[in-house]
Scaffold this active site. Sequence first.
Site, PDB file in Angstrom:
ATOM      1  N   ASP A   1       0.820  -1.214   0.000  1.00 47.02           N
ATOM      2  CA  ASP A   1       0.000   0.000   0.000  1.00 47.02           C
ATOM      3  C   ASP A   1       0.849   1.258   0.000  1.00 47.02           C
ATOM      4  OD1 ASP A   1      -2.564  -0.839  -0.163  1.00 47.02           O
ATOM      5  OD2 ASP A   1      -2.883  -0.967   2.010  1.00 47.02           O
TER       6      ASP A   1
ATOM      7  N   TYR B   1       6.258  -9.860   7.158  1.00 48.41           N
ATOM      8  CA  TYR B   1       6.202  -8.401   7.310  1.00 48.41           C
ATOM      9  C   TYR B   1       6.742  -8.034   8.683  1.00 48.41           C
ATOM     10  CZ  TYR B   1       3.078  -7.862   3.261  1.00 48.41           C
ATOM     11  OH  TYR B   1       2.544  -7.839   2.011  1.00 48.41           O
TER      12      TYR B   1
END
Lengths: 256, 256
Positions: A51, A109
Amino acid sequence: MNIALILSYDGTNYNGWQVQKNGPSIQESMETAVFRLLGQKAHVSGVGRTDSGVHARRYVASFRANCTIPMARLPYALNSFLPDDIAVSGAAAVPESFDARFDCTKKEYAYYIYPSALRDPFHARYAYRYHYPLDLAKMQQGAQRFVGRQDFAAVRSQGTPVKSTVRTVFWCEVEPVGELIRIRVCGDGFLYNMVRAIAGTLAYVGGGKLTPDDVTAILRSGDREQAGPTLPANGLFMNRLWYEHTPALDPFQLGS
Amino acid sequence: MNIALILSYDGTNYNGWQVQKNGPSIQESMETAVFRLLGQKAHVSGVGRTDSGVHARRYVASFRANCTIPMARLPYALNSFLPDDIAVSGAAAVPESFDARFDCTKKEYAYYIYPSALRDPFHARYAYRYHYPLDLAKMQQGAQRFVGRQDFAAVRSQGTPVKSTVRTVFWCEVEPVGELIRIRVCGDGFLYNMVRAIAGTLAYVGGGKLTPDDVTAILRSGDREQAGPTLPANGLFMNRLWYEHTPALDPFQLGS
């Protein structure tokens, strides 16, 4: 030939990986660099659509082109056409069938939290500042509740429709790194905003608004309203990647 | 009252400390924040004029104003009027005679070098990348030649005229910090671009273009042409400060 690239980027100034009409993207920068270097319009496809504002310590992308530049030189050549906040560190010829997204077997992540009442300009781009004290041990206990094959509907945002909200999280670790707290989540796949909602939920656990047991109940409920907030993009990094069936990527130690 | 502020900033997006006609400055941001908070036009004077792109891990500035906000709250109040890349971390009432520049008895700059053929987007803003291997031990030997009360004319750029080019360097240390090499220079004062020229000279020593003995000879010559290059601003940080005659600043441990 099919070429895989290992890259990293500071996502602060980009509207995410994917080409956007209304702003710069990493993908567009990569496709421009490939075009300027090789004179060929190539589609550069990545391991995932990070994003807007999300960073990548490691990222894998691939494209098909004719290329006579040796793979060892390709990173230097591409970097000369890339801005300072994107860097290619490796390149490898991969099988024609290679797909950066589908051949990734596991990805991790990292989400960084800076627990401080006061700002620090050097953490501002790379960590989310949390005003209140955080109980690290509680966060570590809460994190374990995310591990396993489970329905993660309670920690995702509505995005592209998915067939199933069940995913496998292999590990979820919370640890201090200097002044920061790092949350690392490794899974076989992630729902939209899943790591940022996990981080927000763990921040609530660390701050005492939720207990580790609440985490289990929230996951069972499937109710996004019960979990913690989706934390901002700036603290999130694509951190480590595994391509267990692509030996050509082994030398790059993407999982280290 | 006279108020000292402890701040830090990422200088990437600024034309240095001092108010400039043609671009944003840290000083201007500070004066705007003071005006917006207190409604008073104050001159905020700093410990030194850092150049365009130079960062400050610690920086001291002061201004005179009427202020009823408790000193413990002032950093939070000012930060709400400052951009993310500038942060106030402390405030103290100081004697009317306090001057951030002249009362600073010692200051230390840090210069970071990233020795790598390949770029890293997360070091790009904060370290100078040096393509060639560097011999750390040689750099450490070379660094010692800068220590002492000497004429530093050979490692300065022409700038504002100065009465004397003699300064005292208390220490000059080279050490690895993660993937980076950090050069720390502490002195009673610095000539224009002095630390960046010292860093460039030490990079030449580390790369074998100069020897530690050359450093001594270069300093004796006073000839800027013989020393190494002035390295870019992005690697330079105002790092530590000492105000040995200002007890009000002791609690902030600016030298730690």
